[in-house]
Design an enzyme around this catalytic site. Structure first.
Site, PDB file in Angstrom:
ATOM      1  N   ASP A  32       0.835  -1.216   0.000  1.00  0.00           N
ATOM      2  CA  ASP A  32       0.000   0.000   0.000  1.00  0.00           C
ATOM      3  C   ASP A  32       0.867   1.262   0.000  1.00  0.00           C
ATOM      4  O   ASP A  32       0.361   2.356  -0.238  1.00  0.00           O
ATOM      5  CB  ASP A  32      -0.930  -0.008   1.219  1.00  0.00           C
ATOM      6  CG  ASP A  32      -0.152  -0.196   2.514  1.00  0.00           C
ATOM      7  OD1 ASP A  32      -0.240  -1.280   3.097  1.00  0.00           O
ATOM      8  OD2 ASP A  32       0.589   0.731   2.910  1.00  0.00           O
TER       9      ASP A  32
ATOM     10  N   ASP B 256       6.203  -5.787   6.754  1.00  0.00           N
ATOM     11  CA  ASP B 256       4.878  -5.161   6.814  1.00  0.00           C
ATOM     12  C   ASP B 256       3.912  -6.071   6.057  1.00  0.00           C
ATOM     13  O   ASP B 256       3.419  -5.759   4.972  1.00  0.00           O
ATOM     14  CB  ASP B 256       4.964  -3.778   6.164  1.00  0.00           C
ATOM     15  CG  ASP B 256       3.619  -3.115   6.068  1.00  0.00           C
ATOM     16  OD1 ASP B 256       3.407  -2.296   5.126  1.00  0.00           O
ATOM     17  OD2 ASP B 256       2.738  -3.419   6.904  1.00  0.00           O
TER      18      ASP B 256
END
Ligand code: SAM
Length: 285
Positions: free
Chosen positions: A88, A159
């Site tokens: 993202d 992440d």
């Protein structure tokens, strides 16, 4: 047909978080996961992977600042950073704010998450849309990427999504051994490691697995509203610097909405039930 009015993430069969939506903006099955993007009334636009809430426009900074700046501010010279996952773009955005960082490699397995984030989450993915020279985006399995690097990175930030589907292998001793080898002699890793309230077995197991590979392993936490029970853990494993005693670099990027020098230390001060979970395997929930 009337638009579905709600999205729910079920943490288990007894516990869910439901958000009222105004629109399901996009939905597709990528080669790796089911991807949904919805506009919610409470937290704005949200990214959902395989039914799990990943990040939202309104609360993303609670997570992206804490997974990025806690490791970077305690390392004296974090020049080379690897982000595994992070499609993202939120962690890349935060990491690129550090002038001392000269190279950022981002490796996400799913190019569709990157492309959709660029299109639908411009505030989170902004460095992906306009990458600085130091940022290199790779599409591939982070497990394989880490295996082919030796003694190179100062900080590795994992992440990743949850330990299901493509993310499962990122929560194993094998992967932590690869990450260990990919780090320089004073390097460190940090990984998002789920909720110490709702995913207690995962938190305990990751802590044990990292301790089998690294000598210094510390858990810290942040408050992430869209995650189950809001309290979210990060595991930091280090070859040399201990976050409980390490100095904090002075050149902190400004402004911040969550992170501050006081939180650098206080986020590692754990409630007793978490210490019991980590060190004795005692579950409270
Ligand atoms: N929880 C994070 C947050 O709040 O921002 C989500 C970050 S990101 C959306 C999670 C990413 O991990 C996904 O884009 C997924 O494609 C990626 N991922 C999962 N398994 C991976 C693997 N083995 N290698 C690289 N990326 C992976």
């Amino acid at each position: 047909m009337e638009e579905k009015q709600y999205v729910t993430e079920w943490a288990n069969e007894n516990l869910g978080l439901t958000l009222k939506i105004t629109k399901m903006v996009h939905e597709e099955q990528s080669p790796f996961q089911h991807i949904q993007i919805a506009d919610t009334l409470q937290y704005g636009r949200i990214l959902i992977l395989d039914g799990v809430f990943q990040t939202s426009v309104k609360d993303e900074w609670t997570y992206h600042e804490m997974i990025s700046h806690v490791p970077l501010m305690m390392h004296p010279h974090p020049e080379r950073v690897l982000i595994i996952g992070g499609g993202d773009g939120g962690v890349a955005r935060e990491v690129c704010r550090h002038d001392c960082v000269k190279q950022v490699d981002l490796c996400d397995i799913d190019g569709r998450v990157i492309a959709l984030s660029q299109e639908y989450f411009p505030t989170i993915s902004k460095v992906l849309n306009n990458p600085p020279a130091k940022l290199h985006v790779h599409v591939g399995d982070g497990i394989a990427f880490a295996k082919q690097v030796k003694d190179f990175y100062d900080v590795i930030i994992i992440d990743c999504s949850d330990p299901i589907g493509p993310g499962e292998g990122l929560f194993t001793r094998d992967f932590y051994r690869s990450a260990f080898s990919a780090l320089r002699e004073d390097g460190l890793i940090v990984q998002q490691t789920e909720s110490p309230i709702v995913q207690q077995q995962t938190v305990h197991d990751v802590f044990e697995a990292m301790n089998d590979v690294f000598t210094i392993v510390r858990m810290y936490y942040s408050h992430v509203p869209i995650y189950p029970a809001c309290m979210h853990s990060f595991m930091l494993a280090s070859k040399k610097y201990d976050p409980l005693t390490a100095d904090i670099r002075k050149d902190m990027p400004q402004p911040m909405k969550y992170y501050n020098p006081g939180i650098q230390k206080s986020c590692f001060v754990l409630p007793n039930f978490v210490k019991e979970l980590l060190y004795k395997g005692i579950k409270s929930f």
